[in-house]
Design a protein around this motif. Structure first.
Motif, short mmCIF file in Angstrom:
data_model
loop_
_atom_site.label_atom_id
_atom_site.label_comp_id
_atom_site.label_asym_id
_atom_site.label_seq_id
_atom_site.Cartn_x
_atom_site.Cartn_y
_atom_site.Cartn_z
N ARG A 226 0.82 -1.22 0.00
CA ARG A 226 0.00 0.00 0.00
C ARG A 226 0.86 1.27 0.00
N PHE A 227 2.00 1.21 0.65
CA PHE A 227 2.88 2.38 0.76
C PHE A 227 4.11 2.18 -0.12
N THR A 228 4.62 3.28 -0.64
CA THR A 228 5.85 3.25 -1.43
C THR A 228 6.77 4.37 -1.00
N ILE A 229 7.98 4.01 -0.64
CA ILE A 229 8.98 5.01 -0.28
C ILE A 229 9.88 5.26 -1.48
N SER A 230 10.28 6.51 -1.63
CA SER A 230 11.19 6.86 -2.72
C SER A 230 12.04 8.04 -2.28
N ARG A 231 13.08 8.29 -3.04
CA ARG A 231 13.93 9.43 -2.71
C ARG A 231 14.36 10.12 -4.00
N ASP A 232 14.48 11.42 -3.91
CA ASP A 232 14.99 12.23 -5.01
C ASP A 232 16.23 12.94 -4.47
N ASN A 233 17.36 12.37 -4.74
CA ASN A 233 18.60 12.92 -4.18
C ASN A 233 18.90 14.32 -4.73
N ALA A 234 18.47 14.59 -5.93
CA ALA A 234 18.69 15.92 -6.51
C ALA A 234 17.93 16.99 -5.72
N LYS A 235 16.79 16.59 -5.16
CA LYS A 235 15.99 17.52 -4.36
C LYS A 235 16.22 17.34 -2.86
N ASN A 236 17.09 16.37 -2.51
CA ASN A 236 17.36 16.11 -1.10
C ASN A 236 16.07 15.83 -0.34
N THR A 237 15.21 15.05 -0.95
CA THR A 237 13.87 14.82 -0.42
C THR A 237 13.52 13.33 -0.50
N VAL A 238 12.78 12.88 0.51
CA VAL A 238 12.28 11.52 0.55
C VAL A 238 10.76 11.59 0.61
N TYR A 239 10.12 10.64 -0.03
CA TYR A 239 8.66 10.63 -0.11
C TYR A 239 8.09 9.33 0.44
N LEU A 240 6.86 9.40 0.87
CA LEU A 240 6.11 8.20 1.23
C LEU A 240 4.73 8.32 0.60
N GLN A 241 4.51 7.55 -0.44
CA GLN A 241 3.21 7.50 -1.09
C GLN A 241 2.36 6.48 -0.35
N MET A 242 1.23 6.93 0.14
CA MET A 242 0.36 6.06 0.93
C MET A 242 -0.98 5.90 0.22
N ASN A 243 -1.28 4.70 -0.19
CA ASN A 243 -2.53 4.40 -0.88
C ASN A 243 -3.38 3.45 -0.03
N SER A 244 -4.63 3.36 -0.38
CA SER A 244 -5.57 2.47 0.31
C SER A 244 -5.47 2.65 1.82
N LEU A 245 -5.52 3.87 2.25
CA LEU A 245 -5.34 4.17 3.67
C LEU A 245 -6.47 3.60 4.51
N LYS A 246 -6.11 3.19 5.71
CA LYS A 246 -7.04 2.60 6.66
C LYS A 246 -7.07 3.43 7.93
N PRO A 247 -8.13 3.37 8.69
CA PRO A 247 -8.18 4.12 9.96
C PRO A 247 -7.00 3.79 10.88
N GLU A 248 -6.52 2.56 10.83
CA GLU A 248 -5.39 2.19 11.68
C GLU A 248 -4.06 2.79 11.22
N ASP A 249 -4.05 3.48 10.08
CA ASP A 249 -2.87 4.21 9.65
C ASP A 249 -2.78 5.58 10.32
N THR A 250 -3.80 5.96 11.04
CA THR A 250 -3.82 7.25 11.72
C THR A 250 -2.67 7.33 12.73
N ALA A 251 -1.85 8.35 12.59
CA ALA A 251 -0.66 8.51 13.43
C ALA A 251 0.05 9.79 13.05
N VAL A 252 1.03 10.14 13.87
CA VAL A 252 1.99 11.16 13.47
C VAL A 252 3.12 10.44 12.75
N TYR A 253 3.44 10.92 11.58
CA TYR A 253 4.49 10.30 10.76
C TYR A 253 5.75 11.16 10.82
N TYR A 254 6.86 10.48 11.05
CA TYR A 254 8.15 11.14 11.17
C TYR A 254 9.11 10.57 10.13
N CYS A 255 9.95 11.43 9.58
CA CYS A 255 11.07 10.90 8.81
C CYS A 255 12.33 11.05 9.64
#
Length: 115
Positions: free
Chosen positions: A66-95
Motif C-alpha cells: 500500500r505504501f511506497t517510499i522513494s527518494r529524489d537525491n537531486a531535491k534532497n527529499t524523501v517521499y512516502l506515497q500512501m494508498n488504500s489508507l485505513k483508519p489504523e494508519d492514523t498517526a503522526v508520521y516522522y522521517c
C-alpha cells in the motif's frame, strides 16, 4: 547536522491516498538511509519503511503493498506515497536519517484516516 521537515499530512477518508514529503537541509542525504516512522496515540513509535542510499527499500507488514517510499537525491527529499489508507494508519508520521542509527528526526506530520 541534518534538518528534516515533513509535509503532506492531513485528513483523508479510508481508501484514500496521501503523499508525505521529507525535505532535508544541512547535508546531502544521498548517503543516508532514510526512514519513515509513525506513532499512534498510546502506542510505540514504529518503523514503517526505509530506503537505503543504494535504493533498497523495506516495509512493515502492515503497509506492504500500500505504501511506497522513494527518494529524489537531486531535491534532497524523501517521499512516502500512501494508498488504500485505513483508519489504523492514523498517526503522526516522522522521517529520520540514519548513518547508521537514526540520529536526525523531523517534527512529524499528522495523518488522520476517517472510516
Amino acid at each position: 547536522q541534518v534538518q528534516l521537515v515533513e509535509s503532506g499530512g492531513g485528513l483523508v477518508q479510508a481508501g484514500g491516498s496521501l503523499r508525505l514529503s521529507c525535505a532535508a537541509s544541512g547535508r546531502i542525504i544521498s548517503v543516508y538511509t532514510m526512514g519513515w516512522f509513525r506513532q499512534a496515540p498510546g502506542k510505540q513509535r514504529e518503523l514503517v519503511s526505509h530506503i537505503t542510499s543504494s535504493g533498497t527499500t523495506n516495509y512493515s507488514d502492515s503497509v506492504k503493498g500500500r505504501f511506497t517510499i522513494s527518494r529524489d537525491n537531486a531535491k534532497n527529499t524523501v517521499y512516502l506515497q500512501m494508498n488504500s489508507l485505513k483508519p489504523e494508519d492514523t498517526a503522526v508520521y516522522y522521517c529520520a536519517a540514519s548513518r547508521p542509527g537514526y540520529n536526525y528526526w523531523g517534527q512529524g506530520t499528522q495523518v488522520t484516516v476517517s472510516s
